[in-house]
Design a protein around this motif. Structure first.
Motif: not given
Length: 355
Positions: A38, A49, A51-56, A58-59, A89, A93
Motif C-alpha cells: 500500500a 494522505s 489514510m488512503q494508504w491505510g484503506l489500500i 486494508a483492502v 479492519v 478504523l
C-alpha cells in the motif's frame, strides 16, 4: 490420524482427518506485506494522505487473506477468515481516529498544561495574551454537572424502577415513548427550552443553575435506560424469595433489587455524566461567559470547560489555541477518570460467585 473409506471397486482410500492449515503468523505477515504494498502504491500514485494508504492496505489484507485461505484451507475456512479480517479492519478504523485524537490533544495540550494553568482564571488576562488558566471553568463545570446529577439521577432512577417493577398498561408505554424521544433530543433544543421558560418567561438571569437544568434534561433518559436494563438483569428468583418471606415490595426493591444492580446503575450514571460534561450549546445559551471565578451557580454567568475551549479557539491567537488544547486535555482526562471510576465500581459491586 486418518479415516478409511471403501472404494466402489474394492480397496481402501485413506484421507487425512485434519485439513491443511495456514501458520499462525500468516495474518501478521499478510498485514505487513499489505502495508508495504500500500505504501508503494501510494508513493507511486502520488497519494499524500496516509489514510488512503491505510484503506489500500486494508483492502489488500482482506483480499489476500481470503485468497490464501481458499487455496490452502478450503472455501469454508476462507469465509471464516474473511469475516475475521473484516472485523479487525473495522476495529482499526474505529480505534485509529480515537488514538489520533488523543495523541493530538496530548501533544498540543501539554504546552501550557501545568499547575499554574489549573489554578488560575482568565480574569486579568486577555484572550490574545499568554497566561491564564481554567480554574474558573473547572469550578463551573463541576458545579453544573453536579447539579444536573442532583436533578436527573433521582428522577431517572425512580422512573426506571416504575417501568420495571410497577409499569403496566398505557401509562408505562407512554413513559417509555417519551424517554425514547428524549434520548434523541439535540442539546440545543434542551437549551432553548430552558432559555424560553426560565429566562424569557420567568425572567431569571443566566446562571450555572439554568445550564444544569438543560444538562439534566439530556442526562435523564440515559439514566433511565441504563438503570432499566440493569434492573431487568436482576433474577426474578431474588424478588420472589423476598416476597415469599413476607417482605413488602417496596422494601424488596430497596434491600434486594437495588443493591444487586447498584454496580451497573453507577456505571450508567457515570456514562451519563460523561455524556453531558462536554456539551457546549446549552452552556452557551444559559450560562454564558465569565472569565472570573464564580462559585455561586445560582447567581450570574459562570465559566465551563466546553465554553472555554470554544471561546479560546475563537480568539484566533496562538495563546488561545494553546489554552484551548490544554482545556480539551483537561476535559478528556475528566471524562476518562469518570469512566475508570465507573468500571472500578462495577467490578467492586459485581455479584460474587462462590467456588
Amino acid at each position: 490420524m486418518s479415516t478409511v473409506t471403501i472404494k466402489p471397486g474394492g480397496g481402501h482410500d485413506t484421507t487425512p482427518l485434519k485439513a491443511a492449515r495456514l501458520p499462525r503468523w500468516t495474518p501478521y505477515a499478510v498485514a505487513a506485506g499489505s502495508l508495504a504494498v500500500a505504501v508503494g502504491i501510494g508513493l507511486a500514485a502520488g497519494l499524500e494522505s496516509r489514510m488512503q494508504w491505510g484503506l489500500i492496505a486494508a483492502v489488500l489484507f482482506v483480499a489476500v487473506s481470503y485468497a490464501l485461505a481458499a487455496r490452502v484451507e478450503g472455501t469454508r475456512q476462507a469465509k471464516d477468515r474473511l469475516a475475521t479480517s473484516l472485523v479487525w479492519v473495522m476495529f482499526l478504523l474505529a480505534v485509529v481516529p480515537l488514538a489520533s485524537l488523543i495523541y493530538e490533544t496530548v501533544e498540543r495540550g501539554v504546552k501550557v498544561f501545568d499547575g499554574y494553568f489549573l489554578s488560575h482564571s482568565m480574569g486579568v488576562v486577555a484572550d490574545d495574551e499568554p497566561g491564564g488558566g481554567i480554574y474558573h471553568a473547572i469550578i463551573g463545570t463541576l458545579e453544573q454537572v453536579g447539579l444536573a446529577c442532583v436533578i436527573a439521577v433521582p428522577i431517572g432512577l425512580l422512573t426506571a424502577i416504575y417501568l420495571v417493577e410497577y409499569g403496566r398498561g398505557k401509562l408505562a408505554k407512554t413513559v417509555t415513548f417519551f424517554v425514547d424521544v428524549m434520548t434523541g433530543i439535540p442539546s440545543i433544543v434542551a437549551g432553548l427550552f430552558v432559555l424560553s421558560f426560565w429566562i424569557l418567561i420567568l425572567g431569571f438571569d443566566s446562571s450555572g443553575w439554568a445550564g444544569a437544568m438543560a444538562l439534566s434534561i439530556l442526562m435523564m433518559p440515559v439514566v433511565v435506560r441504563s438503570t432499566e436494563e440493569m434492573l431487568k438483569l436482576v433474577p426474578n428468583e431474588l424478588r420472589e424469595a423476598s416476597l415469599a418471606l413476607g417482605v413488602p415490595k417496596w422494601r424488596t426493591i430497596l434491600k434486594v433489587v437495588l443493591p444487586t444492580a447498584i454496580g451497573g446503575i453507577t456505571t450508567g450514571v457515570m456514562l451519563a455524566v460523561a455524556r453531558i460534561a462536554g456539551e457546549t450549546a446549552p452552556v452557551l445559551l444559559l450560562v454564558w461567559v465569565n472569565p472570573f471565578i464564580n462559585t455561586n451557580p445560582f447567581d450570574g454567568p459562570q465559566g465551563s470547560l466546553p465554553l472555554y475551549i470554544y471561546q479560546q479557539y475563537q480568539s484566533g491567537t496562538q495563546a488561545g489555541y494553546d489554552r484551548a488544547w490544554a482545556a480539551a486535555l483537561a476535559l478528556i482526562s475528566f471524562i476518562m477518570i469518570l469512566n475508570l471510576v465507573a468500571r472500578g465500581i462495577a467490578r467492586w459491586k459485581a455479584p460474587k460467585t462462590g467456588r
